[in-house]
Design an enzyme around this catalytic site. Structure first.
Site, mmCIF file in Angstrom:
data_model
loop_
_atom_site.group_PDB
_atom_site.id
_atom_site.type_symbol
_atom_site.label_atom_id
_atom_site.label_comp_id
_atom_site.label_asym_id
_atom_site.label_seq_id
_atom_site.Cartn_x
_atom_site.Cartn_y
_atom_site.Cartn_z
ATOM 1 N N THR A 1 0.635 -1.168 0.065
ATOM 2 C CA THR A 1 0.054 -0.079 0.028
ATOM 3 C C THR A 1 1.090 1.206 -0.035
ATOM 4 O OG1 THR A 1 -0.210 -0.131 2.467
ATOM 5 C CG2 THR A 1 -1.862 -1.021 1.286
ATOM 6 N N ASN B 1 1.527 4.675 1.182
ATOM 7 C CA ASN B 1 1.145 5.534 2.294
ATOM 8 C C ASN B 1 1.420 6.951 2.232
ATOM 9 O OD1 ASN B 1 1.495 2.615 3.152
ATOM 10 N ND2 ASN B 1 1.719 3.539 5.227
ATOM 11 N N GLU C 1 -3.876 4.834 2.935
ATOM 12 C CA GLU C 1 -2.978 3.802 2.115
ATOM 13 C C GLU C 1 -3.678 3.521 0.890
ATOM 14 O OE1 GLU C 1 -1.335 0.743 4.721
ATOM 15 O OE2 GLU C 1 -1.421 1.886 6.252
#
Ligand code: ADP
Ligand code: MG
Length: 309
Positions: free
Chosen positions: A209, A211, A256
């Site tokens: 992910t 961020n 995210e």
């Protein structure tokens, strides 16, 4: 669009200026109607189309302790106004001195003397000047006195109620990004720079992910969302997670995005995230396995919503 970062002393003269005035947070469908009328009028009389706006937002200056509540950072607000065909944006620094101008001083000194405005288009509940004392009827009086026309543009209604920035903020806060999009005429957005997290997404879960560190604007309600992510002028379907990662006992709020069919190191890059639909609340799972099972379901659901494979 040319942007002038000054309240007055513009160092240039305008040609038959047709102007609108406001904060325009969100640049929603109601704002868009006003900009369209400004543009058309300017074209008709061979004049300059101008949006006069403020930065910071008056509430941010008067109550700096308030949580971020704006829908858009100023740069994006201006970019969207430019996209709507307005030629000049005047972005006035909203200082104490500026806040203390009376409605009459603002109109006489700035709109009339400095800009030489020919026509002003405003929303029906527009206020201006010290203590928001200026109203549309007062602006019309000033218009007669100083020789400019005033048009109060009819508010746009959706589902039987007038569109306003505060109505959209409420929807975004409640996670109803779909409802908000209906009033904005586009998806609610967040921007951010990709920063380092705990490195858990790819290593532990198999779902990296990106961020984000975002500007201080209003976030949609924490939870999981189907989103579009724009990176390097390309749009990708993605799943966003806003929250505290309770399964891993994180303390910091994070935003995210897991981008589908994507595998690039994008630390330090800028992403734009368009919120399409909320999938669920963030919940605490007994461990990574359960979380992974749920993420797979989220991805499948997001694909359906975004109509991608
Ligand atoms: P961090 O905790 O630092 O966010 P992650 O394990 O979540 O680390 O990995 C995220 C990073 O992996 C992103 O910042 C990006 O550079 C890269 N990346 C690779 N593929 C993807 C993807 N499909 N979606 C998001 N980030 C990706
Ligand atoms: Mg991550």
């Amino acid at each position: 669009m040319k942007v002038i970062w000054k309240a007055k002393d513009f160092g240039q003269s305008f040609k038959n200026p047709v102007l609108t005035l406001g904060n325009f947070d969100g640049v929603h469908l109601g704002h868009q109607r006003i900009f369209k009328q400004v543009r058309e009028k300017a074209k008709e009389i061979g004049g300059d189309s101008i949006a006069y706006t403020f930065e910071p937002h008056p509430v941010q200056m008067l109550k700096p302790e308030r949580e971020p509540f704006l829908l858009l950072p100023i740069a994006e607000r201006l970019r969207l106004i430019g996209e709507l065909g307005i030629e000049v944006a005047i972005c006035a620094p909203f200082t104490r001195e500026f806040a203390n101008l009376t409605a009459e001083e603002f109109v006489r000194d700035i709109l009339h003397e400095q800009i030489g405005v020919r026509e002003v288009f405003v929303g029906q509940n527009t206020t201006f000047g010290r203590n928001r004392e200026g109203s549309v009827p007062l602006l019309k009086e000033f218009g007669q006195r100083f020789g400019f026309a005033v048009e109060a543009v009819e508010a746009v209604e959706v589902r039987g109620a007038v569109i306003s920035s505060s109505r959209i903020r409420k929807l975004v806060r409640a996670g109803d990004v779909k409802g908000a999009a209906e009033l904005l005429g586009r998806y609610p957005l967040l921007f951010g720079e990709v920063i380092h997290g705990h490195g858990r997404g790819s290593k532990k879960l198999g779902f990296p992910t990106a961020n984000l560190k975002t500007a201080s604007v209003l976030f949609p309600k924490p939870g999981i969302y189907a989103v579009w992510t724009i990176h390097d002028a390309q749009r990708y379907p993605a799943v966003a997670n806003l929250g505290w990662n309770p399964t891993f006992h994180d303390r910091n709020f994070s935003i995210e995005v897991h981008i589908l069919h994507f595998d690039k190191d994008i630390y330090g890059h800028l992403l734009r995230v368009e919120f399409v639909e909320r999938l669920r609340d963030e919940v605490t799972f007994r461990g990574p396995e359960e979380l992974i099972t749920q993420i797979k379901k989220d991805v499948a659901q997001a694909k359906k919503i975004l109509k991608v494979d």
